[in-house]
Design a protein around this motif. Sequence first.
Motif, PDB file in Angstrom:
ATOM      1  N   LEU A 144     -36.230   0.198 -27.591  1.00  0.00           N
ATOM      2  CA  LEU A 144     -36.518  -0.779 -26.538  1.00  0.00           C
ATOM      3  C   LEU A 144     -37.639  -1.723 -26.971  1.00  0.00           C
ATOM      4  O   LEU A 144     -37.566  -2.937 -26.739  1.00  0.00           O
ATOM      5  CB  LEU A 144     -36.904  -0.048 -25.249  1.00  0.00           C
ATOM      6  N   CYS A 187     -33.308  -5.722 -14.057  1.00  0.00           N
ATOM      7  CA  CYS A 187     -33.366  -5.075 -15.367  1.00  0.00           C
ATOM      8  C   CYS A 187     -34.814  -4.692 -15.702  1.00  0.00           C
ATOM      9  O   CYS A 187     -35.097  -3.539 -16.074  1.00  0.00           O
ATOM     10  CB  CYS A 187     -32.813  -6.010 -16.441  1.00  0.00           C
ATOM     11  N   VAL A 234     -42.654  -5.294 -20.000  1.00  0.00           N
ATOM     12  CA  VAL A 234     -41.944  -4.147 -20.566  1.00  0.00           C
ATOM     13  C   VAL A 234     -42.622  -3.686 -21.855  1.00  0.00           C
ATOM     14  O   VAL A 234     -42.708  -2.485 -22.130  1.00  0.00           O
ATOM     15  CB  VAL A 234     -40.461  -4.494 -20.811  1.00  0.00           C
ATOM     16  N   LEU A 291     -33.101   3.167 -19.214  1.00  0.00           N
ATOM     17  CA  LEU A 291     -33.591   3.209 -20.588  1.00  0.00           C
ATOM     18  C   LEU A 291     -32.475   3.587 -21.550  1.00  0.00           C
ATOM     19  O   LEU A 291     -32.311   2.967 -22.614  1.00  0.00           O
ATOM     20  CB  LEU A 291     -34.747   4.210 -20.696  1.00  0.00           C
ATOM     21  N   LEU A 298     -36.361  -0.768 -15.804  1.00  0.00           N
ATOM     22  CA  LEU A 298     -36.954  -0.276 -17.054  1.00  0.00           C
ATOM     23  C   LEU A 298     -38.424   0.096 -16.873  1.00  0.00           C
ATOM     24  O   LEU A 298     -38.904   1.083 -17.451  1.00  0.00           O
ATOM     25  CB  LEU A 298     -36.809  -1.325 -18.152  1.00  0.00           C
ATOM     26  N   SER A 358     -38.417   3.429 -15.268  1.00  0.00           N
ATOM     27  CA  SER A 358     -38.051   4.453 -16.260  1.00  0.00           C
ATOM     28  C   SER A 358     -39.239   4.800 -17.140  1.00  0.00           C
ATOM     29  O   SER A 358     -39.579   5.974 -17.343  1.00  0.00           O
ATOM     30  CB  SER A 358     -36.900   3.949 -17.148  1.00  0.00           C
ATOM     31  N   LEU A 406     -28.465  -4.302 -14.612  1.00  0.00           N
ATOM     32  CA  LEU A 406     -29.224  -4.563 -15.837  1.00  0.00           C
ATOM     33  C   LEU A 406     -28.904  -5.929 -16.437  1.00  0.00           C
ATOM     34  O   LEU A 406     -29.656  -6.429 -17.277  1.00  0.00           O
ATOM     35  CB  LEU A 406     -28.958  -3.466 -16.867  1.00  0.00           C
TER      36      LEU A 406
END
Length: 706
Positions: free
Chosen positions: A394, A358, A421, A331, A362, A365, A352
Amino acid sequence: MDSDCLSLLPAVCLVLADPKQSPPDDTSLEKLLDWFKEMHSQSNEQVLLQHQPCFKEFISSVCTSKTTDPAILSFTLKLTGLLACTKQGFHLLEVGGLLVCVFEREAWFVCDLWEDASVRSGWLQGLLNMLKHRQALDFICGNGLLKVILQLQNDGSLFVACLANQLLVHILNFLTSSNMTNGSDAVESRESSLSPDWVSVSSEIMNGVVEALSSDDHPRVLQGLRLLSSVPSQCGEPIRSTLWKDVLVPLEVLINRGSESLTQPLMTVLQAAVRTPLLGQSEYKVEELLEAMLGSGNKNESFQCAALTIKLEKCPEGLKRKAIDIVLLPLQCVSAQSQDTEKMNLALKEQLSQKASCISHLMQSLSSLEELAYTKYQFEGISIHSVTSSVVLLLRICSGHYPSSLIQNNASTHLIGCCKVQRCGLDTLGALSVYEENMNIRKDIFGVLLDYLKSPDSHATVLKKTYQATVSWIAVCSPFPDLLQFISHDLFPVLKKRMCDLRWEVRDSTLEFITQLTVALNGNSGFIEALHTSGMVSILLSSLADSEGYVRASAVAVVGEAVDSFLHHTVLVSKSNLLEEALKQMMTILSQDTEGFPRRAVVKAFTSWLKGSHLVTAVHPFLSSVLSLGCNDFDWEVKMHTLELAEVLMEKTLTCCPYAVQNFGSSEKELMQALSKLKEFGLFDLLFNSLFDCDRPVCAKGRWEF
């Protein structure tokens, strides 16, 4: 009934033992076995033992037949174990060598029956059923069955292999039970509390675990880890500490090997050890193994391990902080400015730059951060303000809006429009509302949430998550004076547009959001006035006629909450005809809507209104019609909600009658008046009809209310 069934047992056994008969399906055999178990436990073992001759003939016939069906043999093995689970039953079956005949697998090789997985699983389950006393363990060890069980750990059938593991753990647990040991349960105990006769048994199993963990065969390693993960919680001392010492070396080798496919099972083993006294003893190296699992933080398994470490209930604080540092790295790396990314780990940057890893990193995280936030974890050495800003940034990257300094960041290109995400990030952002330190960046937070609500590219599921996060932040920001301006000037115009969205899911989640918003700001006169003056009320009322049933149901719920809130505001009540219009349309829905969801929502709305104190008088003229329509509805859930409404009505009406006081004559008169009022509502007709309803839950509810 049981006596009638028992009288049929000899005939049933003859049919099952006859190879010419088609065997029953597995479900029927399992139900029959369940019935035997119930009879065995309820009758203190006597009933089934009385039929021992019948069972002995059946078992002997099945085991000596060369044409036995595998399903019948599996059933027989389980039944034999059940009958032998008591000392008396074991003795009766042991006489004449019947037990040896049943569990001696060599005879079945001739007919290739052992090749059938159901037979192997039945054999293991039979031994599990039987292992309730010392004689059963003597039988297993004395006939060389332990080696067969150890071999079945590596069976091609996952179900058989897991059952073998379960049996081995049960044997180890049995060895440390009160009737086998002196009851010692201290980790630091140096002397074995097992009798010498059983040391070889435990050693054979432990050596099997060590060999499995040292093997190059991946499935065998997995089975060894599965068994090891059960021992700390299910077995006492000295088995637990002795086995852990034996497996320390192969465990360290597996952890240092860094196989990603073993991360989860290894963490399950360590998680089981953490919950025991093993954690507090340096010689067992539980904390060291956990630190080794975390590694340097630049491998896929390290991030996965860090996420799992955070979830440990009794994780040492120092280890937890290290895991948090690792799990937040992706992150921080994605949201870092160009000058900061140069300091990041090169291996992490490489991962990433690949889309799959990636997104995976994330997600780990964000989900870990969300879990920490729900426990209100107090971060040390980490600014929660900075972490929240990273989540906001993000989310902006995912929507395609990010500063020019991040253009060189390869990860950014993978995240634009990534719904996974976005949803995870919005969940995390909502959870972070528990930290007061974030209040000074609330404008940035509401800004990104508003952008998502405005965006025509937002997926319906992303919008739903945005609404949920927005409610969380509005609830904690209600004391701030600028909140109402945000709601009336920024939020309401967006909601009006979303109410006209072509996707019914968006219209539905928008109405749900307004309901939650009204509940969260209940009693806030400024919000109620803004809701009324913004024109939202007319849109809510028009949603009652939406083409989609789910949307109409959500519209009923939000209108119900809006009406309840409005009645707290005297000035608005005098200017608004919301109550009259709402009642009119809701009665139309209850009497004419072809879908059940909206009709259920209407009855629930009336129940909610009746529970309050402001709307009792207003809804009374409609209660008779609501009860009548609900009683005759073809949807059983509508009828259930109608009975709940009747229950509230009875409570409201009868609590006004103090018939338990001294002046009985006066109380009796008031009670009769209350009952007469309930009769006028048609409540007794509803209750009587429910007693004869075709739906059983409705009948049960009606009987309970009577």
